[in-house]
Design an enzyme around this catalytic site. Structure first.
Site, short mmCIF file in Angstrom:
data_model
loop_
_atom_site.label_atom_id
_atom_site.label_comp_id
_atom_site.label_asym_id
_atom_site.label_seq_id
_atom_site.Cartn_x
_atom_site.Cartn_y
_atom_site.Cartn_z
N ASP A 178 43.28 -12.53 -38.24
CA ASP A 178 41.95 -12.99 -38.63
C ASP A 178 42.00 -13.33 -40.12
OD1 ASP A 178 39.03 -13.36 -38.25
OD2 ASP A 178 38.91 -11.68 -39.65
N GLU A 272 43.41 -18.22 -35.89
CA GLU A 272 42.27 -19.12 -35.72
C GLU A 272 42.59 -20.53 -36.22
OE1 GLU A 272 38.39 -16.72 -36.88
OE2 GLU A 272 40.05 -16.23 -38.21
N CYS A 325 33.06 -8.05 -28.23
CA CYS A 325 33.61 -6.69 -28.26
C CYS A 325 35.00 -6.71 -27.62
CB CYS A 325 32.69 -5.72 -27.52
SG CYS A 325 33.37 -4.04 -27.39
N CYS A 328 34.98 -4.38 -24.17
CA CYS A 328 34.35 -4.73 -22.89
C CYS A 328 34.00 -6.21 -22.77
CB CYS A 328 33.10 -3.89 -22.69
SG CYS A 328 31.76 -4.27 -23.85
N CYS A 346 29.08 -1.56 -30.14
CA CYS A 346 28.81 -2.39 -28.97
C CYS A 346 27.67 -1.77 -28.16
CB CYS A 346 30.07 -2.51 -28.12
SG CYS A 346 29.81 -3.45 -26.59
N CYS A 349 29.39 -0.92 -24.32
CA CYS A 349 30.36 0.17 -24.11
C CYS A 349 30.35 1.20 -25.24
CB CYS A 349 31.76 -0.39 -23.93
SG CYS A 349 32.46 -1.12 -25.44
N ASP A 356 36.44 -7.38 -38.66
CA ASP A 356 37.66 -8.19 -38.80
C ASP A 356 38.79 -7.74 -37.88
OD1 ASP A 356 36.36 -9.68 -40.76
OD2 ASP A 356 37.04 -8.36 -42.38
#
Length: 382
Positions: A178, A272, A325, A328, A346, A349, A356
Site C-alpha cells: 500500500d 496499487e 475488511c 470478512c 469492522c 466481524c 494501511d
C-alpha cells in the site's frame, strides 16, 4: 535460470576541454535538428494537412556545420521525434521544442566497436577515448550510448548493454504493498517503511539558494547584463542545481535499494495502480506526491520483476482496498471511512483494522487472485 536482458549502466565522464567543446556542439546540433524538423512538420501540416517526412540528411546541405558531429546522433533524433509523434497519436502530449541547457544529451549507436570501454575510459565516435569512472563492472554487448550533461555541469554516459543475468531463487513468499505519504509503503506483513521526504528535508536549503539566485538575476537585469555573462549568477545557478541533484540522487538510491529488496525476498508482489497524474492536480498534496515518486518506484519493481523471474501484479485503482475488511470482506462507504481515520472496527466481524495494513492485505489477496487467472497476462500483470 539465466535470462538475456538490456540493462543501462550510468557512468561519470571527465572530458577534457576539447571533448567538452565537442559535446557542446553535439548537444546543440541535436537540439537544432529536433526543433528544425518539428517546426517544419508543423508548418507543412498547416499548409497541406499532411505529415512531412523530413530527415536530418536534407538539412546538412543547408547547414554544413551539422557534419561536424556524429551522424548517428542526428539519426536518433529523427527516430525519437517519430516516436514522440506516435505517442501523440495515441493520446500523449504534442512534442515540445527543446531549450538550451535543459536535458542536454545525444545518443549514438555501437557499430562494430565504435563505442567501447577500457578500465578507465569510454570510446565514442568522432572523439575517441574519454576518461571515465565505473562504479561496477560492465559485461555484455554495448548497443548504444547516451551522453548527457547535468545543470551543474557534470557529464555522464548511459551505456545500454545486452547482457545475461541469473534469475533470483523462489522464496515462496508473497507481499502486498500500500503506497502512502506518511509511510512510503505499508506491507501486508505489517512492515511500514517511512517516507524519507528528501525534498522536504532539503527544502529550506533549496529555498535559501533560490532566493540568492533570484537576487542575482535582478542585479544582472538592472545592469543590463546577460545572465550567461554574469559570473555570480552562474555560480549560484550551479549551487541550486547541486541541491536538486542531491535530492534526485538520494531518492533514486532509496528507490533502487527498496525495490530490489522486495523483488529479492518475494515471488509475487501486488501493488496499487495509482492515477498519479490525476492526484498531483491536488495543489495541497502535489509536492508531497511528487517527492514520493510512486511512478518511478513501480516502474523499478516492474522491470526488476521481469529481470529476476518474479511476478508484479497491479491492482485496479478503483478497487476499494482501504474500505474493505480483510477479515470478512465487508465494504464501508466513503462517509463511514473518511481519509483522516487511520484505524477502524469492522461492523460485521468486529475485526480491528489498521487502515494501511488492512489495505495492503486486500491488495495482496486481490493480486494473488489475478496471478492465478489464465488471462491475467493481458489484464493484470505488469
Amino acid at each position: 535460470m539465466t535470462k538475456q536482458i538490456l540493462k543501462a549502466h550510468k557512468v561519470r565522464l571527465y572530458p577534457n576541454e576539447e571533448q567538452q567543446i565537442f559535446f557542446a556542439k553535439s548537444f546543440g546540433c541535436t537540439r537544432f535538428i529536433w526543433n528544425k524538423m518539428l517546426n517544419d512538420k508543423i508548418e507543412h501540416y498547416k499548409k497541406t494537412k499532411t505529415e512531412l517526412k523530413n530527415t536530418p540528411a536534407q538539412y546538412k546541405k543547408e547547414f554544413d556545420w551539422l557534419k561536424e558531429v556524429d551522424s548517428l546522433a542526428l539519426a536518433n533524433v529523427q527516430q525519437n521525434l517519430r516516436a514522440a509523434y506516435n505517442k501523440f497519436f495515441k493520446g500523449s502530449g504534442f512534442p515540445k521544442f527543446k531549450k538550451k541547457g535543459q536535458r542536454d544529451s545525444y545518443t549514438t549507436n555501437n557499430q562494430k566497436g565504435t563505442v567501447a570501454i577500457t578500465d578507465d575510459t569510454v570510446k565514442l565516435p568522432k572523439i575517441g577515448h574519454i576518461k571515465a569512472k565505473f562504479p561496477d563492472s560492465i559485461n555484455g554487448l554495448i548497443k548504444s550510448a547516451t551522453i548527457s550533461r547535468t545543470p551543474s555541469g557534470k557529464y555522464h554516459i548511459s551505456l545500454l548493454v545486452e547482457t545475461v543475468i541469473d534469475e533470483l531463487p523462489k522464496t515462496k513468499s508473497n507481499i502486498g504493498i500500500d503506497l502512502g505519504l506518511t509511510d512510503f509503503i505499508v506491507l501486508s506483513d505489517g512492515t511500514k517503511v517511512a517516507n524519507p521526504k528528501f525534498l522536504a528535508k532539503l527544502q529550506a536549503q533549496l529555498t535559501r539558494e533560490q532566493k540568492i539566485l533570484a537576487k542575482r538575476r535582478e542585479v544582472a537585469k538592472a545592469a543590463n547584463r546577460k545572465l550567461s555573462d554574469s559570473r555570480n549568477y552562474q555560480k549560484q545557478r550551479i549551487k541550486v542545481a547541486k541541491v536538486y541533484e542531491r535530492i534526485t540522487n538520494c531518492r533514486k538510491d532509496f528507490l533502487h535499494k527498496l525495490s530490489f529488496n522486495l523483488i529479492k525476498n518475494h515471488d509475487v508482489i501486488a501493488v496499487e495502480d495509482l492515477n498519479v497524474k490525476g492526484m498531483v492536480k491536488n495543489k495541497k498534496l502535489a509536492k508531497a506526491i511528487a517527492d514520493s515518486s510512486w511512478s518511478a518506484f513501480t516502474t523499478m519493481l516492474a522491470y526488476k520483476a521481469d529481470w529476476y523471474g518474479k511476478t508484479l501484479v497491479k491492482i485496479d485503482r478503483w478497487y476499494p482496498s482501504s474500505k474493505t475488511c480483510s477479515g470478512c470482506a465487508h465494504v464501508l462507504t466513503k462517509a463511514e471511512l473518511p481519509l483522516q481515520v487511520k484505524t477502524w472496527n469492522c461492523p460485521s466481524c468486529l475485526q480491528d483494522n489498521d487502515r494501511d495494513i488492512n489495505a495492503s492485505i486486500n491488495i495482496l489477496n486481490e493480486g494473488l487472485k489475478l496471478a492465478t487467472l489464465k488471462t491475467v497476462g493481458t489484464t493484470g500483470l505488469a
